[in-house]
Design a protein around this motif. Structure first.
Motif, PDB file in Angstrom:
ATOM      1  N   LYS A 189      -3.388   5.276   3.956  1.00  0.00           N
ATOM      2  CA  LYS A 189      -2.388   6.254   3.543  1.00  0.00           C
ATOM      3  C   LYS A 189      -1.668   6.784   4.787  1.00  0.00           C
ATOM      4  O   LYS A 189      -2.240   6.823   5.885  1.00  0.00           O
ATOM      5  N   GLU A 190      -0.434   7.202   4.618  1.00  0.00           N
ATOM      6  CA  GLU A 190       0.344   7.686   5.753  1.00  0.00           C
ATOM      7  C   GLU A 190      -0.292   8.902   6.419  1.00  0.00           C
ATOM      8  O   GLU A 190      -0.120   9.126   7.614  1.00  0.00           O
ATOM      9  N   SER A 191      -1.049   9.668   5.653  1.00  0.00           N
ATOM     10  CA  SER A 191      -1.679  10.868   6.204  1.00  0.00           C
ATOM     11  C   SER A 191      -2.904  10.560   7.049  1.00  0.00           C
ATOM     12  O   SER A 191      -3.429  11.443   7.737  1.00  0.00           O
ATOM     13  N   GLU A 192      -3.364   9.326   7.012  1.00  0.00           N
ATOM     14  CA  GLU A 192      -4.580   8.967   7.743  1.00  0.00           C
ATOM     15  C   GLU A 192      -4.239   8.366   9.098  1.00  0.00           C
ATOM     16  O   GLU A 192      -3.219   7.685   9.248  1.00  0.00           O
ATOM     17  N   PRO A 193      -5.096   8.579  10.102  1.00  0.00           N
ATOM     18  CA  PRO A 193      -4.822   8.034  11.445  1.00  0.00           C
ATOM     19  C   PRO A 193      -4.844   6.507  11.435  1.00  0.00           C
ATOM     20  O   PRO A 193      -5.604   5.885  10.676  1.00  0.00           O
ATOM     21  N   GLU A 194      -4.027   5.937  12.288  1.00  0.00           N
ATOM     22  CA  GLU A 194      -3.939   4.473  12.340  1.00  0.00           C
ATOM     23  C   GLU A 194      -5.251   3.838  12.769  1.00  0.00           C
ATOM     24  O   GLU A 194      -5.589   2.737  12.337  1.00  0.00           O
ATOM     25  N   ASP A 195      -6.004   4.538  13.652  1.00  0.00           N
ATOM     26  CA  ASP A 195      -7.248   3.934  14.138  1.00  0.00           C
ATOM     27  C   ASP A 195      -8.383   4.034  13.116  1.00  0.00           C
ATOM     28  O   ASP A 195      -9.511   3.614  13.392  1.00  0.00           O
ATOM     29  N   ALA A 196      -8.091   4.573  11.930  1.00  0.00           N
ATOM     30  CA  ALA A 196      -9.079   4.614  10.849  1.00  0.00           C
ATOM     31  C   ALA A 196      -8.811   3.513   9.837  1.00  0.00           C
ATOM     32  O   ALA A 196      -9.211   3.613   8.677  1.00  0.00           O
ATOM     33  N   SER A 197      -8.116   2.457  10.249  1.00  0.00           N
ATOM     34  CA  SER A 197      -7.837   1.342   9.347  1.00  0.00           C
ATOM     35  C   SER A 197      -7.984   0.024  10.086  1.00  0.00           C
ATOM     36  O   SER A 197      -7.875  -0.040  11.320  1.00  0.00           O
ATOM     37  N   TRP A 198      -8.255  -1.009   9.313  1.00  0.00           N
ATOM     38  CA  TRP A 198      -8.439  -2.352   9.844  1.00  0.00           C
ATOM     39  C   TRP A 198      -7.565  -3.307   9.044  1.00  0.00           C
ATOM     40  O   TRP A 198      -7.302  -3.089   7.842  1.00  0.00           O
ATOM     41  N   SER A 199      -7.133  -4.368   9.671  1.00  0.00           N
ATOM     42  CA  SER A 199      -6.326  -5.358   8.957  1.00  0.00           C
ATOM     43  C   SER A 199      -7.197  -6.111   7.960  1.00  0.00           C
ATOM     44  O   SER A 199      -8.410  -6.261   8.165  1.00  0.00           O
ATOM     45  N   SER A 200      -6.585  -6.564   6.879  1.00  0.00           N
ATOM     46  CA  SER A 200      -7.327  -7.286   5.852  1.00  0.00           C
ATOM     47  C   SER A 200      -6.343  -8.150   5.070  1.00  0.00           C
ATOM     48  O   SER A 200      -5.120  -7.963   5.173  1.00  0.00           O
ATOM     49  N   PRO A 201      -6.847  -9.073   4.246  1.00  0.00           N
ATOM     50  CA  PRO A 201      -5.945  -9.880   3.413  1.00  0.00           C
ATOM     51  C   PRO A 201      -5.156  -9.044   2.408  1.00  0.00           C
ATOM     52  O   PRO A 201      -4.160  -9.525   1.854  1.00  0.00           O
ATOM     53  N   TRP A 202      -5.573  -7.803   2.172  1.00  0.00           N
ATOM     54  CA  TRP A 202      -4.925  -6.949   1.171  1.00  0.00           C
ATOM     55  C   TRP A 202      -4.095  -5.833   1.816  1.00  0.00           C
ATOM     56  O   TRP A 202      -3.594  -4.947   1.138  1.00  0.00           O
ATOM     57  N   GLY A 203      -3.979  -5.902   3.146  1.00  0.00           N
ATOM     58  CA  GLY A 203      -3.235  -4.892   3.875  1.00  0.00           C
ATOM     59  C   GLY A 203      -4.164  -4.011   4.694  1.00  0.00           C
ATOM     60  O   GLY A 203      -5.390  -4.025   4.501  1.00  0.00           O
ATOM     61  N   PRO A 204      -3.612  -3.243   5.629  1.00  0.00           N
ATOM     62  CA  PRO A 204      -4.458  -2.377   6.460  1.00  0.00           C
ATOM     63  C   PRO A 204      -5.164  -1.328   5.611  1.00  0.00           C
ATOM     64  O   PRO A 204      -4.602  -0.801   4.641  1.00  0.00           O
ATOM     65  N   GLY A 205      -6.392  -1.039   5.974  1.00  0.00           N
ATOM     66  CA  GLY A 205      -7.156  -0.056   5.204  1.00  0.00           C
ATOM     67  C   GLY A 205      -8.567   0.068   5.747  1.00  0.00           C
ATOM     68  O   GLY A 205      -8.865  -0.323   6.882  1.00  0.00           O
ATOM     69  N   ARG A 206      -9.434   0.594   4.937  1.00  0.00           N
ATOM     70  CA  ARG A 206     -10.836   0.798   5.329  1.00  0.00           C
ATOM     71  C   ARG A 206     -11.732   0.563   4.118  1.00  0.00           C
ATOM     72  O   ARG A 206     -11.263   0.567   2.968  1.00  0.00           O
ATOM     73  N   PRO A 207     -13.017   0.356   4.348  1.00  0.00           N
ATOM     74  CA  PRO A 207     -13.907   0.018   3.229  1.00  0.00           C
ATOM     75  C   PRO A 207     -14.208   1.221   2.339  1.00  0.00           C
ATOM     76  O   PRO A 207     -14.168   2.373   2.778  1.00  0.00           O
ATOM     77  N   GLY A 208     -14.539   0.945   1.093  1.00  0.00           N
ATOM     78  CA  GLY A 208     -15.098   1.959   0.220  1.00  0.00           C
ATOM     79  C   GLY A 208     -16.537   2.226   0.634  1.00  0.00           C
ATOM     80  O   GLY A 208     -17.163   1.425   1.342  1.00  0.00           O
ATOM     81  N   TRP A 209     -17.079   3.327   0.188  1.00  0.00           N
ATOM     82  CA  TRP A 209     -18.423   3.741   0.603  1.00  0.00           C
ATOM     83  C   TRP A 209     -19.484   2.722   0.180  1.00  0.00           C
ATOM     84  O   TRP A 209     -20.341   2.324   0.978  1.00  0.00           O
ATOM     85  N   HIS A 210     -19.433   2.262  -1.057  1.00  0.00           N
ATOM     86  CA  HIS A 210     -20.520   1.450  -1.595  1.00  0.00           C
ATOM     87  C   HIS A 210     -20.626   0.088  -0.922  1.00  0.00           C
ATOM     88  O   HIS A 210     -21.733  -0.409  -0.680  1.00  0.00           O
ATOM     89  N   ILE A 211     -19.497  -0.516  -0.601  1.00  0.00           N
ATOM     90  CA  ILE A 211     -19.517  -1.857  -0.013  1.00  0.00           C
ATOM     91  C   ILE A 211     -20.139  -1.837   1.373  1.00  0.00           C
ATOM     92  O   ILE A 211     -20.680  -2.855   1.841  1.00  0.00           O
ATOM     93  N   GLU A 212     -20.103  -0.683   2.023  1.00  0.00           N
ATOM     94  CA  GLU A 212     -20.651  -0.599   3.379  1.00  0.00           C
ATOM     95  C   GLU A 212     -22.136  -0.954   3.389  1.00  0.00           C
ATOM     96  O   GLU A 212     -22.607  -1.754   4.212  1.00  0.00           O
ATOM     97  N   CYS A 213     -22.906  -0.363   2.477  1.00  0.00           N
ATOM     98  CA  CYS A 213     -24.351  -0.601   2.472  1.00  0.00           C
ATOM     99  C   CYS A 213     -24.695  -2.019   1.998  1.00  0.00           C
ATOM    100  O   CYS A 213     -25.667  -2.615   2.471  1.00  0.00           O
ATOM    101  N   SER A 214     -23.917  -2.548   1.075  1.00  0.00           N
ATOM    102  CA  SER A 214     -24.164  -3.939   0.662  1.00  0.00           C
ATOM    103  C   SER A 214     -24.028  -4.884   1.842  1.00  0.00           C
ATOM    104  O   SER A 214     -24.805  -5.828   1.998  1.00  0.00           O
ATOM    105  N   ALA A 215     -23.035  -4.625   2.678  1.00  0.00           N
ATOM    106  CA  ALA A 215     -22.801  -5.495   3.831  1.00  0.00           C
ATOM    107  C   ALA A 215     -23.859  -5.302   4.905  1.00  0.00           C
ATOM    108  O   ALA A 215     -24.394  -6.275   5.462  1.00  0.00           O
ATOM    109  N   MET A 216     -24.190  -4.057   5.222  1.00  0.00           N
ATOM    110  CA  MET A 216     -25.140  -3.811   6.315  1.00  0.00           C
ATOM    111  C   MET A 216     -26.557  -4.236   5.957  1.00  0.00           C
ATOM    112  O   MET A 216     -27.292  -4.756   6.799  1.00  0.00           O
ATOM    113  N   SER A 217     -26.966  -4.022   4.715  1.00  0.00           N
ATOM    114  CA  SER A 217     -28.329  -4.419   4.329  1.00  0.00           C
ATOM    115  C   SER A 217     -28.504  -5.926   4.410  1.00  0.00           C
ATOM    116  O   SER A 217     -29.481  -6.429   4.971  1.00  0.00           O
TER     117      SER A 217
END
Length: 474
Positions: A189-217
């Protein structure tokens, strides 16, 4: 007897056998580092520290992963111009580590930060899209959502029907096919800092909370592991969503789900929303860290702990009885030498309690029973039995992380206390010597005055055949 664990998903006790013989893989949801730790965070971490220590006592090799959520809506909301989100996360993570260390909660085998596993999160999301279980929003936001209706088992962890679930509040309703669909990726979102986003196939953004633990575990333990743990408040939506997206991605995921109980104050669930939280710093000011550990770890892990200063005082008194036995027994000639030859095994009653879903209250009952029998042996001056009881008590305390004679409680932080004790000892010993002289001269009135003077200062004097010893009355 086989280890029994209450599995939240099965809603029943189940016999536990590690997937890999001799090894246990355990993932625990750690903190979202948006603000300082409170008593609930510490209770949860301590529960799984106890579980880990018990498995290790049994000779199992434990791989414990406890994550750090360092990118999240709350982290961004609490950031300021002078403290960006990443600086806030780093500072607060340090506060958690300090509190864990103070309570003797051992560092996990791995402690990954969410921001270090973005690539793995995107891989899982892409797999879900390819399998037909996720979709990119059509509103140009860059959001990606899990399609709850596409997974028939959705709701299996908390035994809910999707239609009865609360709507996910992590994205605009217009972008979702169903209110239960939850965000896997959040477009920037425009209100969020640029360094709080990463490039992705769906556009710049950041992960949702739930997917984080699925990936790290799965990154650290593989796509199938033994136990997933966390607080009871994480069952829904966090763990329900974790389970759904992981299984939908083709992962076997956790064989057991463990959930520890919460903390209440005056009968109310502790919550930031009603302002009745107790911070880790406030908690550690109420008593010695080892006493706080005893308090937090004294209830069954699935039960709710009722916090109060009276409860802390009761824990202090209970633990002081244990310390009193260790101190009394250590003063007797030959006991510690005999203890070193005694088997370092816990009593059968303690073992049975721990095998029965980590029954800490029953385990502590066995511990205090040994203390009572040990004190009775001291009264009889039975050195061999004192040594056996002392060895059993220390073995149980070791499993619980509560042995005051263990190196972990003899750290530099205890050095100041040791120095203070040495200085106090020199003053008390002078009065003890004066009292002994008065008794030798049969000046019992003066001897009693000295004893009363010490008692008024909180010093308890004990006369025995081995001499006079003092301790701080607790």
């Amino acid at each position: 007897m086989t280890q029994q664990i209450y599995d939240t998903k099965a809603q029943a006790l189940r016999p536990f056998e590690p997937r890999v013989p001799g090894e246990v893989s355990l993932y625990v949801c750690g903190p979202t580092v948006q603000s300082a730790p409170h008593i609930g965070h510490l209770r949860s971490a301590l529960v799984y520290d106890q579980v880990r220590r018990w498995f290790e006592y049994q000779g199992l090799r434990v791989t414990l992963v406890r994550n750090v959520t360092d990118i999240d809506d709350k982290t961004l909301a609490n950031a300021t111009e002078t403290e960006p989100w990443w600086a806030l996360a780093y500072r607060v993570e340090g506060l958690f580590t300090q509190a864990y260390d103070a309570l003797g909660i051992r560092r996990p085998t791995y402690e990954p930060r969410a921001t270090a596993s973005i690539m793995e999160m995107q891989q899982i999301i892409q797999t879900l899209i390819e399998r037909g279980h996720a979709y990119a929003a059509e509103d140009g936001s860059g959001d990606v959502y899990f399609d709850a209706a596409s997974w028939p088992e959705y709701g299996e962890l908390t035994n809910q029907r999707p239609d009865d679930m609360e709507a996910a509040a992590d994205g605009p309703a217009r972008a979702k096919r169903s209110p239960q669909d939850f965000a896997l990726w959040k477009g920037r979102k425009e209100s969020e800092p640029e360094d709080a986003s990463w490039s992705s196939p769906w556009g710049p953004g950041r992960p949702g909370w739930h997917i984080e633990c699925s990936a790290m575990s799965t990154k650290y333990l593989g796509t199938a592991f033994d136990i997933h743990g966390g607080g009871r408040d994480l069952r829904f939506p966090h763990h329900e969503n974790e389970l759904a997206q992981s299984r939908a991605a083709g992962h076997e995921f956790a064989a057991f789900w463990m959930h520890n109980g919460l903390v209440s104050i005056s009968g109310q669930k502790m919550s930031k929303s009603i302002g009745n939280t107790v911070s880790g710093h406030e908690l550690l000011e109420l008593a010695r860290p080892i006493v706080i550990r005893y308090f937090l770890g004294s209830a069954h892990y699935r039960s709710t702990i009722e916090f109060s200063t009276d409860a802390i005082a009761e824990a202090d008194a209970a633990f002081s009885r244990i310390e009193g036995f260790l101190e009394r027994s250590a003063r007797l000639d030959g006991v510690t030498d005999a203890e070193s030859d005694a088997p370092k095994q816990v009593p059968d009653a303690f073992e049975a309690a721990m095998l029965d879903d980590f029954g800490i209250p029953q385990a502590l009952a066995a511990l205090h029973e040994e203390v009572t029998l040990g004190n009775q042996a001291i009264d009889r001056a039975d050195v061999a039995e004192i040594a056996r009881r002392r060895a059993a008590v220390r073995a149980m305390l070791g499993v619980l992380g509560l042995d005051p004679e263990a190196p972990e409680w003899q750290s530099e932080s205890a050095g100041g206390a040791a120095g203070e004790h040495e200085a106090l000892d020199s003053l008390v010993q002078a009065l003890v010597a004066e009292r002994a002289q008065a008794r030798a001269e049969k000046d019992f009135a003066r001897a009693d005055r000295i004893r009363d003077q010490l008692a008024d200062a909180g010093i308890q004097v004990e006369d025995s055949a081995q001499g006079t010893h003092w301790s701080i009355a607790r």
